[in-house]
Write an enzyme that holds these catalytic residues in place. Sequence first.
Site, PDB file in Angstrom:
ATOM      1  N   CYS A  25       2.107  -2.233  14.976  1.00 54.93           N
ATOM      2  CA  CYS A  25       1.993  -2.003  13.532  1.00 54.93           C
ATOM      3  C   CYS A  25       1.349  -3.174  12.785  1.00 54.93           C
ATOM      4  O   CYS A  25       1.745  -4.330  12.965  1.00 54.93           O
ATOM      5  CB  CYS A  25       3.399  -1.738  12.975  1.00 54.93           C
TER       6      CYS A  25
ATOM      7  N   CYS B 235       3.604   8.364   1.147  1.00 56.03           N
ATOM      8  CA  CYS B 235       4.256   7.398   2.032  1.00 56.03           C
ATOM      9  C   CYS B 235       4.454   6.114   1.219  1.00 56.03           C
ATOM     10  O   CYS B 235       3.499   5.526   0.716  1.00 56.03           O
ATOM     11  CB  CYS B 235       3.381   7.150   3.265  1.00 56.03           C
TER      12      CYS B 235
ATOM     13  N   CYS C 266       6.592  -6.948   6.896  1.00 53.93           N
ATOM     14  CA  CYS C 266       7.786  -6.432   7.581  1.00 53.93           C
ATOM     15  C   CYS C 266       8.246  -7.421   8.649  1.00 53.93           C
ATOM     16  O   CYS C 266       7.433  -7.935   9.421  1.00 53.93           O
ATOM     17  CB  CYS C 266       7.479  -5.074   8.222  1.00 53.93           C
TER      18      CYS C 266
ATOM     19  N   CYS D 240       7.077  -4.531  14.845  1.00 54.77           N
ATOM     20  CA  CYS D 240       6.726  -3.592  15.925  1.00 54.77           C
ATOM     21  C   CYS D 240       5.316  -3.948  16.416  1.00 54.77           C
ATOM     22  O   CYS D 240       4.412  -4.175  15.611  1.00 54.77           O
ATOM     23  CB  CYS D 240       6.743  -2.154  15.416  1.00 54.77           C
TER      24      CYS D 240
ATOM     25  N   GLU E 116       0.814  -1.208   0.000  1.00 53.69           N
ATOM     26  CA  GLU E 116       0.000   0.000   0.000  1.00 53.69           C
ATOM     27  C   GLU E 116       0.851   1.262   0.000  1.00 53.69           C
ATOM     28  O   GLU E 116       2.046   1.233   0.302  1.00 53.69           O
ATOM     29  CB  GLU E 116      -0.931  -0.005   1.215  1.00 53.69           C
TER      30      GLU E 116
ATOM     31  N   CYS F 128      -0.153   2.306   8.929  1.00 52.73           N
ATOM     32  CA  CYS F 128       0.736   1.514   8.086  1.00 52.73           C
ATOM     33  C   CYS F 128       0.348   0.040   8.052  1.00 52.73           C
ATOM     34  O   CYS F 128       0.234  -0.607   9.079  1.00 52.73           O
ATOM     35  CB  CYS F 128       2.152   1.683   8.638  1.00 52.73           C
TER      36      CYS F 128
HETATM   37  S1  SF4 Z   1       6.484   0.199  12.084  1.00 55.40           S
HETATM   38 FE1  SF4 Z   1       5.733  -1.542  10.913  1.00 55.40          FE
HETATM   39  S2  SF4 Z   1       6.635  -1.328   8.882  1.00 55.40           S
HETATM   40 FE2  SF4 Z   1       7.803   0.009  10.281  1.00 55.40          FE
HETATM   41  S3  SF4 Z   1       9.498  -1.271  10.995  1.00 55.40           S
HETATM   42 FE3  SF4 Z   1       7.860  -1.532  12.511  1.00 55.40          FE
HETATM   43  S4  SF4 Z   1       6.705  -3.370  11.792  1.00 55.40           S
HETATM   44 FE4  SF4 Z   1       7.996  -2.661  10.099  1.00 55.40          FE
END
Ligand code: SF4
Length: 350
Positions: A124, A110, A117, A121, A97, A341
Amino acid sequence: MTSRNSSSSRLSDLSREELETLTKASGESSYRAGQVWQWLSQKGVFDLDSMKNIPAKLRTYLNDQCPASALAITHNSIAVDGTEKVLFTLEDGKLIESVLIPAEKRTTICLSSQVGCAVGCYFCASGIDGGKRNLTSGEMFEVFMTMRRLSIDADRPVTNLVVMGMGEPMFNFENLMTTLDRINAKDGPNFGARRITVSTVGIAAGVAKFTASKRPYNLAFSLHAPNDRLRRKIVPLESAMTVEEIRQAALLHLRETGREVTFEYVMLKGVNDGPREARELRRLMKHTQAAVNLIPYNPVPQLDFDRPDDGAIDRFVDILLEAGVKVSVRRRKGADINAACGQLALRKSH
Ligand code: SF4
């Protein structure tokens, strides 16, 4: 995670030199390669059939050697505040996206650098299913050009680019730098380097390469906490740099390039938004020449985090301002269209 390099088989992945070599091999002069490059890099047209000034023989030859893009817009939504979120389907069916974020004086794209990923995190949506693969330079470039066209169509031409979407940019360093150099190139979109920001959780090898390359793009660290104990609870990746390593890297970057970095800080209610964390961050900033960008959290239904109250945000800002820290707050955008995100890709793939 599989990685594809930038010289894979799609037309948008070719460098200008590779395109010239192929064009000559087809029997055409390199001047034709320049014309094709113009379609791709300036007009953002990736479909060979639309390149009307290119001889049909060359179009057929190029299509046989490296077919045009299979990138397609799958979903497009616009929030009441004008934030536009676009979901793309890639050649292999994977979803990524990109978001167009309008503000008073700027419009920001963005951009994602990976499918999913691996950092994971806890707040996220992009990390929920783990990392799938790197995006090729052509895929990232096509997304940028498509978003740029949408911004022009909407009469709010893009002014800034942040690599802060799905993925950890430093895990896809080479492809990303190829893409940014092409976005910045005079024979391409000629998009200002100072308007481009790469944001990382702190991957030591990538950050060191980025600083050493002296590229003119901005660097941001996703800090999210003023100490390692709390940071590990938010950014679980063992190999991510510590707070002190990030601080040192920020100072080195400033020394080597003359450019200050930004510390991104996603504010999570009851986790890292209290006066104690603000004071600790203030102490850290005393010994670091950098700016802080506070990002009040955009809640994701699958995740157990909330946005701080406005009062907590104001208190946090005041504590930083008292010590003269350069601080900005990103206003909430696109909450009604899953603009956090990875959130839309997650919803569509589940
Ligand atoms: S915020 Fe999301 S996209 Fe960014 S590094 Fe952490 S898990 Fe990965």
